[in-house]
Structures are given as structure tokens and as C-alpha cells.
Write a protein that holds these residues in place. Structure first.
Motif, mmCIF file in Angstrom:
data_model
loop_
_atom_site.group_PDB
_atom_site.id
_atom_site.type_symbol
_atom_site.label_atom_id
_atom_site.label_comp_id
_atom_site.label_asym_id
_atom_site.label_seq_id
_atom_site.Cartn_x
_atom_site.Cartn_y
_atom_site.Cartn_z
ATOM 1 N N ASP A 1 -9.701 8.971 2.271
ATOM 2 C CA ASP A 1 -8.747 8.111 2.975
ATOM 3 C C ASP A 1 -9.202 6.649 2.985
ATOM 4 N N LYS B 1 -8.631 4.497 -0.432
ATOM 5 C CA LYS B 1 -7.317 4.318 -1.049
ATOM 6 C C LYS B 1 -7.071 2.826 -1.268
ATOM 7 N N ARG B 2 -6.378 2.500 -2.327
ATOM 8 C CA ARG B 2 -6.154 1.099 -2.684
ATOM 9 C C ARG B 2 -5.544 0.295 -1.540
ATOM 10 N N ASP C 1 -12.821 4.626 -10.118
ATOM 11 C CA ASP C 1 -11.486 4.403 -9.553
ATOM 12 C C ASP C 1 -11.041 2.952 -9.692
#
Length: 223
Positions: free
Chosen positions: A137, A140-141, A206
Motif C-alpha cells: 500500500d 503505490k504510485r 517498480d
């Protein structure tokens, strides 16, 4: 030759022989005595030599960091003398994206990281801190882009993407600081610490860099 001269000659020869014999005898006795003392431990080799002081590299190799890992061990991992399988317990560490020796540690060696898995019992079904739901969580971007301005740099300014900074570079920078705070709480600028290799691998995968990523740096070297 008269009897008197012959007697003097004999006395001279005896004195000469006696002197040579005595000298040899004393030398042999001294040598034997030193050998016996050395064997008995009373005489130490190089006992009068100055004590060699360890060099800077030797002192650094003996240093233990915040996770109890020797600098020499981290160097050996970096150089491949200690293979990845010998130190990675979470099965998620990779060395492809690691940039310096300080990054060569598994989350199972980082107390605050493994503590996250133990605290909520997720360690029973999760091997790596990067598989923890909170980690997923937090990285996340949209979260990183919103959290960035809430952080502060050394000058107290909001941490924002500046100029032509690549968006993924910004996300990585925010992720590192955000994850350290999640694991360790607020440390402040003077107490930087490295993250586990699995985290660096996940973040740099990522949010892959367009150029050369910057590795871990101490608080003195950070902006």
C-alpha cells in the motif's frame, strides 16, 4: 733452543689453546641458554619490535553496522565471495540493482523489517517485507506522489519534484524515506540507515531509472 726458551714456548701454546677453548665454550653456552629460554617462553620473538597498528581498511573491516553486520562481510557479498543464497533468507533479494556494499543485506537481518512481519503474525505466511500488505500500500504510485510534499529536505523545504527530475527518480527517493519511516519511525536527517536488498530490488524494479540510479548514501552525503 735452550730449555728456558722451550718452556716459555710450551706455556705460550697452552695459553693460546686455552683461550680459544674458553671462548668457544662461552659462545656455545650462551647460545644454548638463549635457546632454552626461548623454548621455555621467557624470550619472545620480535619482543623489541614496535607493535603494528591496524590500517584504516582493517579497522573498517572490523566495524559492525546498525544491523550487527561486519563491513568485511558486506564487502565479501558485494565482491561475490559470499553468494546470494548464503545470506538471503526471504528469497526476494537480487544483486542486479544494488549499488554499494551497504545495500547487501536481507530483510531478515534488519530488525525493524522483520519486526513488521512478526508484529501482525504475517511472518507465518510471508517471507519478505516487500510482500507485507502495508509495504504494498505504501509504495503505490499515487501514495508516493502525495506523500512526497509532506516530507522535508535538510533545509526544511517540502520534498517536491524539481526541474527536469525524472518522475521515477522522485518516486524512488520518496519511497526510500517513506519505507524507513514505516519500519523504524522518524529518524531525522542525522540518522540515515540502509534498507534491505529486497526493498531496493523491488523499488528499482517498480520505478526503474532512466539513467544510473544513486545508491544508498549517508546522512552527510544526502541532499
Amino acid at each position: 733452543m735452550s730449555e728456558e726458551q722451550d718452556l716459555e714456548s710450551q706455556i705460550s701454546d697452552l695459553s693460546s689453546d686455552a683461550g680459544t677453548t674458553d671462548t668457544d665454550s662461552i659462545t656455545d653456552a650462551d647460545t644454548e641458554s638463549e635457546d632454552e629460554l626461548f623454548a621455555a617462553g621467557f624470550v619472545n620473538a620480535y619482543q623489541d619490535e614496535p607493535i603494528a597498528m591496524p590500517g584504516e581498511n582493517e579497522l573498517r573491516a572490523q566495524e559492525v553496522d546498525e544491523d550487527g553486520i561486519l563491513a568485511a562481510t558486506l564487502d565479501a557479498r558485494l565482491e561475490g565471495r559470499i553468494p546470494l543464497n548464503d545470506w538471503c533468507e526471504c528469497n526476494q533479494c537480487r544483486t542486479d540493482f544494488l549499488l554499494n556494499a551497504r545495500e547487501y543485506r536481507c530483510c531478515w537481518e534488519v530488525g525493524p523489517a522483520i519486526g513488521k512481519l512478526q508484529f501482525d503474525g504475517s511472518i507465518e505466511h510471508t517471507r519478505c517485507v516487500t510482500q507485507h500488505q502495508d509495504y504494498i500500500d505504501l509504495t503505490k504510485r499515487v501514495v508516493l506522489e502525495q506523500v512526497g510534499p509532506l516530507l522535508r529536505d535538510k533545509q526544511g523545504r517540502a520534498y517536491r519534484r524539481r526541474g527536469q527530475q525524472d518522475i521515477n527518480e522522485f518516486r524512488r527517493a520518496v519511497a526510500y524515506r517513506w519505507l524507513v519511516r514505516w519500519m523504524c519511525g522518524y529518524l531525522g536527517w542525522d540518522h540515515a540507515r540502509p534498507l534491505p536488498a529486497c526493498v531496493y530490488n523491488r523499488v528499482r524494479t517498480d520505478f526503474s531509472p532512466t539513467g544510473q540510479a544513486r545508491g544508498y548514501s549517508s546522512s552527510q552525503d544526502r541532499e
